[in-house]
Design a protein around this motif. Structure first.
Motif, PDB file in Angstrom:
ATOM      1  N   TRP A  35       0.827  -1.208   0.000  1.00 22.59           N
ATOM      2  CA  TRP A  35       0.000   0.000   0.000  1.00 22.59           C
ATOM      3  C   TRP A  35       0.860   1.255   0.000  1.00 22.59           C
ATOM      4  N   LYS A  36       1.987   1.223   0.704  1.00 18.62           N
ATOM      5  CA  LYS A  36       2.872   2.387   0.708  1.00 18.62           C
ATOM      6  C   LYS A  36       3.445   2.642  -0.683  1.00 18.62           C
ATOM      7  N   LYS A  37       3.819   1.588  -1.382  1.00 20.44           N
ATOM      8  CA  LYS A  37       4.401   1.729  -2.720  1.00 20.44           C
ATOM      9  C   LYS A  37       3.366   2.201  -3.735  1.00 20.44           C
ATOM     10  N   ASN A  38       2.168   1.675  -3.662  1.00 18.52           N
ATOM     11  CA  ASN A  38       1.183   1.882  -4.720  1.00 18.52           C
ATOM     12  C   ASN A  38       0.054   2.831  -4.346  1.00 18.52           C
ATOM     13  N   ALA A  39       0.162   3.539  -3.242  1.00 19.22           N
ATOM     14  CA  ALA A  39      -0.939   4.381  -2.776  1.00 19.22           C
ATOM     15  C   ALA A  39      -1.282   5.474  -3.789  1.00 19.22           C
ATOM     16  N   GLU A  40      -0.304   6.142  -4.336  1.00 21.68           N
ATOM     17  CA  GLU A  40      -0.562   7.242  -5.278  1.00 21.68           C
ATOM     18  C   GLU A  40      -1.233   6.729  -6.558  1.00 21.68           C
ATOM     19  N   ARG A  41      -0.737   5.606  -7.063  1.00 21.10           N
ATOM     20  CA  ARG A  41      -1.321   5.036  -8.284  1.00 21.10           C
ATOM     21  C   ARG A  41      -2.767   4.604  -8.040  1.00 21.10           C
ATOM     22  N   LYS A  43      -4.825   5.808  -5.719  1.00 21.59           N
ATOM     23  CA  LYS A  43      -5.640   7.008  -5.537  1.00 21.59           C
ATOM     24  C   LYS A  43      -6.018   7.615  -6.879  1.00 21.59           C
ATOM     25  N   THR A  44      -5.043   7.677  -7.801  1.00 16.91           N
ATOM     26  CA  THR A  44      -5.310   8.239  -9.129  1.00 16.91           C
ATOM     27  C   THR A  44      -6.338   7.387  -9.871  1.00 16.91           C
ATOM     28  N   ARG A  45      -6.181   6.092  -9.798  1.00 18.59           N
ATOM     29  CA  ARG A  45      -7.121   5.190 -10.473  1.00 18.59           C
ATOM     30  C   ARG A  45      -8.522   5.332  -9.878  1.00 18.59           C
ATOM     31  N   ASN A  46      -8.602   5.429  -8.554  1.00 22.45           N
ATOM     32  CA  ASN A  46      -9.897   5.595  -7.897  1.00 22.45           C
ATOM     33  C   ASN A  46     -10.534   6.931  -8.267  1.00 22.45           C
TER      34      ASN A  46
END
Length: 95
Positions: A35-41, A43-46
Motif C-alpha cells: 500500500w505504501k508503494k502503490n498508494a498514489e497510483r 488514488k489516481t485510479r480511484n
C-alpha cells in the motif's frame, strides 16, 4: 560464546517453519509495504473511476430530465392537435 551467537543467528535465518502469528505479522508487513508503494497510483485510479461514474450518473440524470420534458411538450402538442381536429378545419366560411 562467539560460536553460540553464530549458531543462534543461523538458526533464526535458516528456520523455515513460522508460527501462525509470525506468518500473519509477515503478511501484514507485506500488505503495508504494498500500500505504501502503490498508494498514489491507486488514488489516481480511484479518482478516475469516481469521475467516470459521476459523469455517467449526471448524463443519465440529464437525459432523463430532458426526455420527460420532451414528453410533456409532446403531450401538449397532442392536446392542441386533438382540439384542432375536433373543431374541424378553419376555412373562410366557418372561421
Amino acid at each position: 560464546m562467539a560460536e553460540k551467537g553464530e549458531q543462534g543467528a543461523g538458526e533464526v535465518a535458516g528456520r523455515e517453519s513460522f508460527t501462525a502469528a509470525e506468518k500473519q505479522l509477515n503478511r501484514r508487513k507485506q500488505e503495508l509495504d504494498y500500500w505504501k508503494k502503490n498508494a498514489e497510483r491507486i488514488k489516481t485510479r480511484n479518482l478516475f473511476t469516481g469521475l467516470a461514474i459521476g459523469a455517467f450518473v449526471v448524463g443519465m440524470f440529464t437525459y432523463t430530465i430532458l426526455s420527460v420534458k420532451q414528453e410533456r411538450i409532446m403531450d401538449e402538442l397532442d392536446d392542441e392537435a386533438r382540439s384542432h381536429y375536433i373543431r374541424g378545419p378553419r376555412t373562410g366560411a366557418n372561421s
